[in-house]
Scaffold this motif. Structure first.
Motif, PDB file in Angstrom:
ATOM      1  N   GLY A 105     -38.757-139.109 -22.205  1.00  0.00           N
ATOM      2  CA  GLY A 105     -37.898-139.808 -23.274  1.00  0.00           C
ATOM      3  C   GLY A 105     -38.259-141.256 -23.406  1.00  0.00           C
ATOM      4  N   THR A 106     -39.289-141.791 -22.404  1.00  0.00           N
ATOM      5  CA  THR A 106     -39.666-143.101 -22.626  1.00  0.00           C
ATOM      6  C   THR A 106     -40.775-143.276 -23.357  1.00  0.00           C
ATOM      7  OG1 THR A 106     -40.816-143.228 -20.635  1.00  0.00           O
ATOM      8  CG2 THR A 106     -38.689-143.502 -20.368  1.00  0.00           C
ATOM      9  N   VAL A 107     -41.052-144.643 -23.840  1.00  0.00           N
ATOM     10  CA  VAL A 107     -42.571-144.866 -24.673  1.00  0.00           C
ATOM     11  C   VAL A 107     -43.512-144.359 -23.996  1.00  0.00           C
ATOM     12  CG1 VAL A 107     -43.731-146.680 -25.860  1.00  0.00           C
ATOM     13  CG2 VAL A 107     -41.084-146.547 -26.168  1.00  0.00           C
ATOM     14  N   SER A 108     -43.303-144.668 -22.366  1.00  0.00           N
ATOM     15  CA  SER A 108     -44.403-144.666 -21.446  1.00  0.00           C
ATOM     16  C   SER A 108     -44.715-142.867 -21.656  1.00  0.00           C
ATOM     17  CB  SER A 108     -44.070-144.721 -20.111  1.00  0.00           C
ATOM     18  OG  SER A 108     -44.865-144.367 -19.193  1.00  0.00           O
ATOM     19  N   HIS A 109     -43.622-142.180 -21.738  1.00  0.00           N
ATOM     20  CA  HIS A 109     -44.153-140.662 -21.905  1.00  0.00           C
ATOM     21  C   HIS A 109     -44.436-140.392 -23.219  1.00  0.00           C
ATOM     22  CE1 HIS A 109     -41.644-136.384 -22.930  1.00  0.00           C
ATOM     23  NE2 HIS A 109     -42.950-136.282 -22.730  1.00  0.00           N
ATOM     24  N   LEU A 110     -43.959-140.813 -24.339  1.00  0.00           N
ATOM     25  CA  LEU A 110     -44.468-140.718 -25.685  1.00  0.00           C
ATOM     26  C   LEU A 110     -46.081-141.070 -25.814  1.00  0.00           C
ATOM     27  CD1 LEU A 110     -41.872-140.912 -28.492  1.00  0.00           C
ATOM     28  CD2 LEU A 110     -42.855-139.022 -27.593  1.00  0.00           C
ATOM     29  N   MET A 111     -46.353-142.048 -25.232  1.00  0.00           N
ATOM     30  CA  MET A 111     -47.632-142.558 -25.392  1.00  0.00           C
ATOM     31  C   MET A 111     -48.696-141.507 -24.632  1.00  0.00           C
ATOM     32  SD  MET A 111     -47.303-146.670 -25.834  1.00  0.00           S
ATOM     33  CE  MET A 111     -49.281-146.833 -26.585  1.00  0.00           C
ATOM     34  N   GLY A 112     -48.202-141.156 -23.426  1.00  0.00           N
ATOM     35  CA  GLY A 112     -48.946-140.337 -22.791  1.00  0.00           C
ATOM     36  C   GLY A 112     -49.438-138.857 -23.587  1.00  0.00           C
ATOM     37  N   GLU A 113     -48.144-138.474 -24.046  1.00  0.00           N
ATOM     38  CA  GLU A 113     -48.260-137.463 -24.898  1.00  0.00           C
ATOM     39  C   GLU A 113     -49.397-137.553 -26.161  1.00  0.00           C
ATOM     40  OE1 GLU A 113     -47.130-134.242 -24.197  1.00  0.00           O
ATOM     41  OE2 GLU A 113     -45.477-134.399 -23.112  1.00  0.00           O
ATOM     42  N   GLN A 114     -49.167-138.682 -26.509  1.00  0.00           N
ATOM     43  CA  GLN A 114     -49.999-139.012 -28.048  1.00  0.00           C
ATOM     44  C   GLN A 114     -51.290-139.168 -27.461  1.00  0.00           C
ATOM     45  OE1 GLN A 114     -49.051-142.867 -29.582  1.00  0.00           O
ATOM     46  NE2 GLN A 114     -50.434-142.364 -31.463  1.00  0.00           N
ATOM     47  N   PHE A 115     -51.423-139.837 -26.173  1.00  0.00           N
ATOM     48  CA  PHE A 115     -53.094-139.649 -25.800  1.00  0.00           C
ATOM     49  C   PHE A 115     -53.628-138.548 -25.491  1.00  0.00           C
ATOM     50  CE2 PHE A 115     -55.958-140.886 -22.521  1.00  0.00           C
ATOM     51  CZ  PHE A 115     -57.065-141.752 -23.161  1.00  0.00           C
ATOM     52  N   GLN A 116     -52.628-137.657 -24.861  1.00  0.00           N
ATOM     53  CA  GLN A 116     -53.069-136.182 -24.335  1.00  0.00           C
ATOM     54  C   GLN A 116     -53.765-135.596 -25.959  1.00  0.00           C
ATOM     55  OE1 GLN A 116     -51.481-132.501 -22.124  1.00  0.00           O
ATOM     56  NE2 GLN A 116     -50.028-133.585 -23.321  1.00  0.00           N
ATOM     57  N   LYS A 117     -52.847-135.682 -26.853  1.00  0.00           N
ATOM     58  CA  LYS A 117     -53.375-134.901 -28.150  1.00  0.00           C
ATOM     59  C   LYS A 117     -54.497-135.568 -28.873  1.00  0.00           C
ATOM     60  CE  LYS A 117     -51.323-133.814 -32.683  1.00  0.00           C
ATOM     61  NZ  LYS A 117     -50.125-134.040 -33.549  1.00  0.00           N
ATOM     62  N   PHE A 118     -54.549-136.820 -28.515  1.00  0.00           N
ATOM     63  CA  PHE A 118     -55.693-137.813 -29.201  1.00  0.00           C
ATOM     64  C   PHE A 118     -57.161-137.133 -28.502  1.00  0.00           C
ATOM     65  CE2 PHE A 118     -59.053-140.953 -28.740  1.00  0.00           C
ATOM     66  CZ  PHE A 118     -59.128-141.402 -30.091  1.00  0.00           C
ATOM     67  N   VAL A 119     -57.088-136.872 -27.082  1.00  0.00           N
ATOM     68  CA  VAL A 119     -58.080-136.572 -26.269  1.00  0.00           C
ATOM     69  C   VAL A 119     -58.198-135.042 -26.471  1.00  0.00           C
ATOM     70  CG1 VAL A 119     -59.013-136.028 -23.835  1.00  0.00           C
ATOM     71  CG2 VAL A 119     -57.750-138.122 -24.396  1.00  0.00           C
ATOM     72  N   GLY A 120     -57.311-134.292 -26.696  1.00  0.00           N
ATOM     73  CA  GLY A 120     -57.529-132.854 -27.068  1.00  0.00           C
ATOM     74  C   GLY A 120     -57.593-132.065 -25.850  1.00  0.00           C
ATOM     75  N   VAL A 121     -57.281-132.717 -24.728  1.00  0.00           N
ATOM     76  CA  VAL A 121     -57.275-131.809 -23.466  1.00  0.00           C
ATOM     77  C   VAL A 121     -55.971-131.816 -22.654  1.00  0.00           C
ATOM     78  CG1 VAL A 121     -58.244-131.874 -21.283  1.00  0.00           C
ATOM     79  CG2 VAL A 121     -59.919-132.556 -22.780  1.00  0.00           C
ATOM     80  N   PRO A 122     -55.661-130.698 -22.449  1.00  0.00           N
ATOM     81  CA  PRO A 122     -54.188-130.498 -21.725  1.00  0.00           C
ATOM     82  C   PRO A 122     -53.962-131.307 -20.314  1.00  0.00           C
ATOM     83  CG  PRO A 122     -55.189-128.418 -22.493  1.00  0.00           C
ATOM     84  CD  PRO A 122     -56.087-129.278 -22.585  1.00  0.00           C
ATOM     85  N   MET A 123     -53.016-132.010 -20.491  1.00  0.00           N
ATOM     86  CA  MET A 123     -52.738-132.589 -19.144  1.00  0.00           C
ATOM     87  C   MET A 123     -51.326-132.554 -18.887  1.00  0.00           C
ATOM     88  SD  MET A 123     -54.741-136.504 -19.392  1.00  0.00           S
ATOM     89  CE  MET A 123     -54.196-136.747 -21.190  1.00  0.00           C
ATOM     90  N   VAL A 124     -51.027-132.640 -17.417  1.00  0.00           N
ATOM     91  CA  VAL A 124     -49.631-132.153 -16.893  1.00  0.00           C
ATOM     92  C   VAL A 124     -48.766-133.701 -17.013  1.00  0.00           C
ATOM     93  CG1 VAL A 124     -48.216-131.678 -15.129  1.00  0.00           C
ATOM     94  CG2 VAL A 124     -50.111-130.154 -15.520  1.00  0.00           C
ATOM     95  N   HIS A 125     -47.568-133.575 -17.693  1.00  0.00           N
ATOM     96  CA  HIS A 125     -46.779-134.785 -17.367  1.00  0.00           C
ATOM     97  C   HIS A 125     -45.921-134.806 -16.278  1.00  0.00           C
ATOM     98  CE1 HIS A 125     -42.583-136.534 -19.197  1.00  0.00           C
ATOM     99  NE2 HIS A 125     -43.695-137.566 -18.648  1.00  0.00           N
ATOM    100  N   VAL A 126     -45.902-135.854 -15.613  1.00  0.00           N
ATOM    101  CA  VAL A 126     -45.112-136.170 -14.333  1.00  0.00           C
ATOM    102  C   VAL A 126     -44.204-137.108 -14.642  1.00  0.00           C
ATOM    103  CG1 VAL A 126     -45.122-136.186 -11.784  1.00  0.00           C
ATOM    104  CG2 VAL A 126     -47.053-135.154 -13.162  1.00  0.00           C
ATOM    105  N   PRO A 127     -43.000-136.785 -14.781  1.00  0.00           N
ATOM    106  CA  PRO A 127     -41.993-138.014 -15.066  1.00  0.00           C
ATOM    107  C   PRO A 127     -41.477-138.374 -13.842  1.00  0.00           C
ATOM    108  CG  PRO A 127     -40.868-135.875 -15.424  1.00  0.00           C
ATOM    109  CD  PRO A 127     -42.487-135.724 -15.304  1.00  0.00           C
ATOM    110  N   TYR A 128     -41.187-139.546 -13.728  1.00  0.00           N
ATOM    111  CA  TYR A 128     -40.551-140.264 -12.558  1.00  0.00           C
ATOM    112  C   TYR A 128     -39.181-140.929 -12.943  1.00  0.00           C
ATOM    113  CZ  TYR A 128     -45.048-139.455 -10.092  1.00  0.00           C
ATOM    114  OH  TYR A 128     -45.885-138.918  -9.557  1.00  0.00           O
ATOM    115  N   ARG A 129     -38.213-141.403 -11.700  1.00  0.00           N
ATOM    116  CA  ARG A 129     -37.047-142.131 -12.112  1.00  0.00           C
ATOM    117  C   ARG A 129     -37.575-143.478 -12.058  1.00  0.00           C
ATOM    118  NH1 ARG A 129     -32.251-139.488 -11.791  1.00  0.00           N
ATOM    119  NH2 ARG A 129     -31.295-141.608 -10.748  1.00  0.00           N
ATOM    120  N   GLY A 130     -38.156-143.995 -13.023  1.00  0.00           N
ATOM    121  CA  GLY A 130     -38.617-145.316 -13.090  1.00  0.00           C
ATOM    122  C   GLY A 130     -39.975-145.501 -12.776  1.00  0.00           C
TER     123      GLY A 130
END
Length: 327
Positions: A167-192
């Motif tokens: 839910g952080t901007v860090s997360h959303l930008m990673g998702e946006q970049f993944q969509k831009f590249v067009g290659v699936p990547m695994v999201h690994v969220p951390y507590r900070g």
């Protein structure tokens, strides 16, 4: 006694009670602060947001004449600490650090969010703004955004991207970049940020978006490689922007601010705002923040309130476009 007399007496009593309450609130505001203030940081100690807050803490204490005690309450993309502030007593002694992630992005990612950023807070003002930097593990062996995109498209192995929390901007930008590249990547969220940096350096994750404030020391030490920034920053002057590399859609910046629980007397909020602006106008503080990639932004409570109202639909659109949801 007539009904009219009873009604009149009740009305007078109500007015008197209201006047007494108003006087009590005014008296409280005049003597505030009379004890230490708890400042809730909704991310772990050592992360970017925590470092920014600690830049203003010493002078803020001096201006307010009371200790400002930092309380790190992390988890769920910063929403746990933010929810705590929303539910706190509106007496001026609990204040929270708010960010684009906790008070704009969160609305889109958490349908059952425990607070309403637009209604549950009395905003006190900005601290500053910061761009984002895309950093990669050194084993990726790339130096620019276009090469990274080509590498990810050509490499069939599974890659992952870290974020400082769901839910952080860090997360959303990673998702946006993944969509831009067009290659699936695994999201690994951390507590900070701190634990995410450790795994990025170690290669457990390969890619991460975050603010320069936390990543810059590792970039400068050569432990990770900086590929691009969303806006130029004096902290990483040699790193080009996405736009300058011909990669569109990555111009976002993060804002940091301060908010009290809804119902906090306006006089207290204004007093805090005046102290905060004085701290941010201090040359040493501004330079310290700049050294962490943050541009100090003195301003009014209403300016931060407006930013929250504006960014909720902005980030909601991005979240929807990449299909991001809170976990």
């Amino acid at each position: 006694m007539s009904i009219l007399s009873i009604s009149t007496r009740r009305a007078r009593c109500a007015l008197l009670a209201g006047a007494v309450a108003a006087c009590s609130v005014a008296a409280h505001a005049e003597t505030w602060p009379a004890k230490p203030i708890t400042m809730v940081v909704p991310f772990p100690a050592g992360g970017g947001t925590d470092l920014v807050v600690r830049s203003i803490q010493p002078l803020l204490q001096r201006e307010l004449g009371q200790p400002v005690v930092i309380d790190n309450r992390s988890g769920a993309g910063g929403t746990i600490g933010s929810g705590f502030v929303a539910r706190a007593a509106a007496d001026g002694y609990t204040v929270g650090v708010v960010t684009t992630s906790t008070h704009a992005v969160s609305v889109a990612l958490y349908p059952k969010l425990a607070y309403n950023p637009a209604k549950d807070f009395a905003y006190a003002g900005f601290i500053g703004t910061s761009p984002y930097v895309l950093a990669v593990h050194n084993a990726m062996r790339v130096a620019d955004a276009r090469t990274l995109v080509a590498r990810l498209k050509a490499d069939k192995s599974q890659h992952s991207f870290a974020s400082v929390g769901v839910g952080t901007v860090s997360h959303l930008m990673g998702e946006q970049f993944q969509k831009f590249v067009g290659v699936p990547m695994v999201h690994v969220p951390y507590r900070g940020a701190a634990p995410a940096y450790t795994d990025l350096i170690g290669g457990q994750v390969q890619i991460m978006f975050d603010n320069p404030v936390g990543l810059a020391p590792y970039i400068k030490a050569g432990k990770v490689a900086a590929i691009a920034v969303t806006a130029s920053t004096p902290l990483l002057p040699e790193v080009p922007t996405f736009a300058s590399q011909g990669v569109p859609g990555f111009e976002q910046q993060l804002w940091y601010g301060i908010a009290f629980p809804k119902g906090t007397p306006a006089a207290i909020v204004d007093r805090f705002n005046a102290a905060l602006n004085k701290v941010l106008a201090d040359k040493a503080v501004a330079e310290d923040l700049a050294g962490k990639g943050v541009t100090a932004r003195p301003g009014t409570p209403s300016a931060l309130q407006a930013a929250v109202q504006q960014d909720i639909p902005y980030w909601g659109k991005i979240a929807k476009s990449v299909g991001a949801i809170g976990e």
